[in-house]
Design a protein around this motif. Sequence first.
Motif, PDB file in Angstrom:
ATOM      1  N   GLU A 126      -3.068  27.113 -53.733  1.00  0.00           N
ATOM      2  CA  GLU A 126      -4.308  26.907 -53.213  1.00  0.00           C
ATOM      3  C   GLU A 126      -5.041  28.260 -52.600  1.00  0.00           C
ATOM      4  N   GLY A 127      -4.225  29.340 -52.523  1.00  0.00           N
ATOM      5  CA  GLY A 127      -4.806  30.540 -52.371  1.00  0.00           C
ATOM      6  C   GLY A 127      -4.477  31.140 -50.771  1.00  0.00           C
ATOM      7  N   LYS A 128      -3.349  30.535 -50.348  1.00  0.00           N
ATOM      8  CA  LYS A 128      -2.953  30.891 -48.921  1.00  0.00           C
ATOM      9  C   LYS A 128      -1.847  32.217 -49.309  1.00  0.00           C
ATOM     10  N   LYS A 129      -2.146  33.279 -48.605  1.00  0.00           N
ATOM     11  CA  LYS A 129      -1.322  34.382 -48.643  1.00  0.00           C
ATOM     12  C   LYS A 129      -0.086  34.540 -48.107  1.00  0.00           C
ATOM     13  N   SER A 130       0.069  33.587 -47.274  1.00  0.00           N
ATOM     14  CA  SER A 130       1.411  33.453 -46.715  1.00  0.00           C
ATOM     15  C   SER A 130       1.692  31.815 -46.005  1.00  0.00           C
TER      16      SER A 130
END
Length: 260
Positions: A126-130
Motif C-alpha cells: 500500500e506504499g508504507k516504506k517500513s
Amino acid sequence: MNNRAEQLKAFDRLLTIMDELREQCPWDKKQTLESLRHLTIEETYELGDAILAQDLVEVKKELGDLLLHIVFYSKIGSETNDFDIADVANDICDKLIHRHPHIYGDVEVDNEEDVKRNWEQLKLKEGKKSVLEGVPKSLPALVKANRIQEKVAGVGFDWEEPHQVFEKVKEELAELEEEIHEGNSNKIEAEFGDVLFSMINYARFLKINPENALERTNKKFIHRFQYLESKATEKGKKLQDMTLAEMDLYWEEAKRISNN
C-alpha cells in the motif's frame, strides 16, 4: 441482545445527541481534535483497566466513552468538510476487506501466523516504506517493544524456537552483569534495555502479553503492600518504625492469603 435494526437505531440516537451537544453545550462547542486527544488516551487506559479486571459492566461503559470520542472527532471533521462518521466507517470497511483476501479473495491461509504475514505484506504494497511505520511514537516503551517485535515477525524476521530466545535473554543478562562490574551507567542502561527487550520477545514466544503480565504483578504487589500497611496500622505502628523482619512476616502472610 439487540438485533441489527435496534443497534443502528441506538447509533443514530448517539449521532443526533452529538449534533445537539455540539450546537448547544458550551463545553462541547469549544472542543477540538487536540483538546480531546488526552481525554481519549485516558478513556483508553480506563477501558484497559476494566478489561484486566474482567469487569464487563465497566467494559461496556468505557466502550461507550470511546465510541462517543469517535463520533465527536467525526463530527468535528464534518464541520470542516474533511470527513464524517460515514467516511470513517467506510474507510475501515474497505481496509478490512483489502487486508483479508483469504475471506474476500482467493488467498488461502493455514493459520493465524499466515494472516499476520499477509497483513504486513499488504501494508508494504500500500506504499508504507517500513513495517514499523504503524508503531505510534508515543506508545509506552514496553507496549512499543512488543508491537515492534510482532510487526517484524510478520515479515519473517524472527527466531525459530523459544529456546533460542531464552538463550538470548541469558546472553543479555551476562552482558548487563559485565557492564555493572565496569560501572559505566550509560552502558548499564543500554544493556538493561536489551534485557527488557529480549524478555518481551521471549514473552511473545511463550504466548504471554508482557504488558498484562507486568500489570498483574503490579496489582499483586499493591495488594500485598497494602495488607502490610493495614497490619502496621492494626499494631499502632508506622511502616518506617517496623523492622524488615516484621514487614517480611506480614508480606508472607499476604502471599498465603492471596495464594499466588
